[in-house]
Motif scaffolding. Structure first.
Motif, PDB file in Angstrom:
ATOM      1  N   ILE A   1      -9.979   5.416  -4.704  1.00 47.39           N
ATOM      2  CA  ILE A   1     -11.226   4.650  -4.707  1.00 47.39           C
ATOM      3  C   ILE A   1     -11.171   3.543  -5.752  1.00 47.39           C
ATOM      4  O   ILE A   1     -11.701   2.448  -5.537  1.00 47.39           O
ATOM      5  N   ALA A   2     -10.522   3.795  -6.876  1.00 47.42           N
ATOM      6  CA  ALA A   2     -10.364   2.754  -7.894  1.00 47.42           C
ATOM      7  C   ALA A   2      -9.576   1.574  -7.332  1.00 47.42           C
ATOM      8  O   ALA A   2      -9.938   0.402  -7.565  1.00 47.42           O
TER       9      ALA A   2
ATOM     10  N   GLU B   1     -16.132   0.449 -13.429  1.00 49.51           N
ATOM     11  CA  GLU B   1     -15.807   0.180 -12.031  1.00 49.51           C
ATOM     12  C   GLU B   1     -14.554   0.937 -11.590  1.00 49.51           C
ATOM     13  O   GLU B   1     -14.473   1.426 -10.462  1.00 49.51           O
ATOM     14  N   LEU B   2     -13.595   1.067 -12.478  1.00 50.36           N
ATOM     15  CA  LEU B   2     -12.344   1.730 -12.123  1.00 50.36           C
ATOM     16  C   LEU B   2     -12.485   3.246 -12.015  1.00 50.36           C
ATOM     17  O   LEU B   2     -11.670   3.890 -11.355  1.00 50.36           O
TER      18      LEU B   2
ATOM     19  N   TRP C   1      -6.141   3.644 -13.566  1.00 52.52           N
ATOM     20  CA  TRP C   1      -5.789   2.433 -14.307  1.00 52.52           C
ATOM     21  C   TRP C   1      -4.430   1.895 -13.851  1.00 52.52           C
ATOM     22  O   TRP C   1      -4.251   0.678 -13.676  1.00 52.52           O
ATOM     23  N   ALA C   2      -3.478   2.792 -13.599  1.00 57.04           N
ATOM     24  CA  ALA C   2      -2.119   2.365 -13.245  1.00 57.04           C
ATOM     25  C   ALA C   2      -2.069   1.670 -11.882  1.00 57.04           C
ATOM     26  O   ALA C   2      -1.406   0.641 -11.730  1.00 57.04           O
TER      27      ALA C   2
ATOM     28  N   ARG D   1      -7.920  -7.960 -15.413  1.00 63.29           N
ATOM     29  CA  ARG D   1      -7.540  -6.660 -15.949  1.00 63.29           C
ATOM     30  C   ARG D   1      -8.556  -6.149 -16.971  1.00 63.29           C
ATOM     31  O   ARG D   1      -9.149  -6.915 -17.733  1.00 63.29           O
ATOM     32  N   VAL D   2      -8.745  -4.834 -16.992  1.00 63.82           N
ATOM     33  CA  VAL D   2      -9.688  -4.191 -17.920  1.00 63.82           C
ATOM     34  C   VAL D   2      -9.223  -4.390 -19.357  1.00 63.82           C
ATOM     35  O   VAL D   2      -8.041  -4.203 -19.681  1.00 63.82           O
ATOM     36  N   ASP D   3     -10.155  -4.757 -20.215  1.00 62.66           N
ATOM     37  CA  ASP D   3      -9.855  -4.955 -21.632  1.00 62.66           C
ATOM     38  C   ASP D   3      -9.876  -3.597 -22.338  1.00 62.66           C
ATOM     39  O   ASP D   3     -10.939  -3.036 -22.607  1.00 62.66           O
ATOM     40  N   LEU D   4      -8.697  -3.064 -22.643  1.00 62.33           N
ATOM     41  CA  LEU D   4      -8.608  -1.752 -23.274  1.00 62.33           C
ATOM     42  C   LEU D   4      -9.033  -1.765 -24.740  1.00 62.33           C
ATOM     43  O   LEU D   4      -9.252  -0.704 -25.324  1.00 62.33           O
TER      44      LEU D   4
END
Length: 282
Positions: free
Chosen positions: A62-63, A88-89, A154-155, A166-169
């Protein structure tokens, strides 16, 4: 004329109650041994081998869908797309929690349906250690499953989002959501396990858990009465899901306060189950 057969006895081998005392002194039922036993039992049933992969695949799948089609639809609509958030992820966690609920309920109700619970409680007659060991094993599996599902989410979205989206970690909210996803699944597993221990019937427990999480909360949130509006934020999923959301200034509970409410639901239900376990027959 009748003959009476005599069985030679070995004085070094006790019999009857003496043998039972020797056996019980040789093998002590300790909590670590109960945990090991419950671990073996959990992985010896097919449902575990089905539910755990389904949970991980659902969460990660789903991500990926959210990332891929989300960008595509917004670009086609001419909407400016910013960086994706961790909230969202981990959107797939809403489906993953259903699979975890099934596993949690079957972990306890499956033994009641087969009658194996009698053997378990015979080995641990005080009952509380056996149920706690079973619950501990389940929570470890739920947490590890949540960690694997979150990391995989995430991967699989990493190449899809690219450098632009991209998500800001480094963002603290994203960190909290990624850490909170497996914790949320673990707390949901605790609640489902406790309800299963209370009801001891698979269908009834599943209906109660899913009804509480999906039906009751949805209905109460739509009733425009002040009483229901005030209690809705304190229901299990409404409260706990704050941990895996970016947050809203209008939220009654903060992320960790909401998670604390969810954990409290599970702890209270488990405490009630432990009390009833000592009063009811297996």
């Amino acid at each position: 004329m009748s003959a009476t057969a005599t069985v030679p006895t070995n004085p070094s081998v006790p019999s009857g109650r003496a043998a039972a005392r020797v056996a019980s002194s040789d093998v002590r039922v300790t909590f670590p041994r109960l945990v090991r036993s419950e671990w073996i039992k959990l992985w010896s049933v097919r449902s575990t081998w089905w539910v755990v992969p389904i949970t991980v695949i659902a969460q990660a799948g789903i991500a990926w869908l959210i990332a891929y089609f989300g960008i595509d639809q917004m670009e086609q609509a001419g909407v400016e797309v910013g960086r994706f958030t961790a909230g969202e992820l981990v959107g797939g966690i809403q489906f993953a929690q259903l699979a975890i609920c099934v596993l949690a309920v079957l972990t306890i109700t499956g033994e009641y349906s087969t009658g194996m619970i009698r053997s378990t409680l015979t080995a641990a007659p005080t009952r509380t250690p056996a149920l706690l060991a079973k619950g501990l094993v389940l929570l470890v599996v739920a947490f590890v499953t949540g960690v694997v599902g979150t990391v995989l989410s995430w991967a699989v979205t990493y190449p899809v989002l690219g450098e632009t989206y991209r998500v800001d970690l480094a963002d603290s909210v994203n960190q909290r959501i990624f850490i909170g996803a497996p914790l949320y699944l673990t707390a949901i597993a605790l609640l489902a396990f406790a309800i299963g221990a209370l009801l001891r019937h698979s269908a009834g427990a599943l209906a109660t858990v899913l009804g509480l999480l999906l039906v009751v909360e949805g209905i109460l949130s739509m009733i425009p009465w002040t009483f229901f509006e005030k209690i809705s934020p304190y229901l299990p999923m409404s409260a706990g899901s704050q941990l895996v959301q970016t947050g809203s200034p209008d939220a009654v509970l903060s992320a960790w306060e909401g998670y604390g409410v969810l954990v409290a639901w599970g702890v209270v239900a488990l405490a009630a189950a432990l009390v009833l376990a000592k009063r009811r027959d297996a």
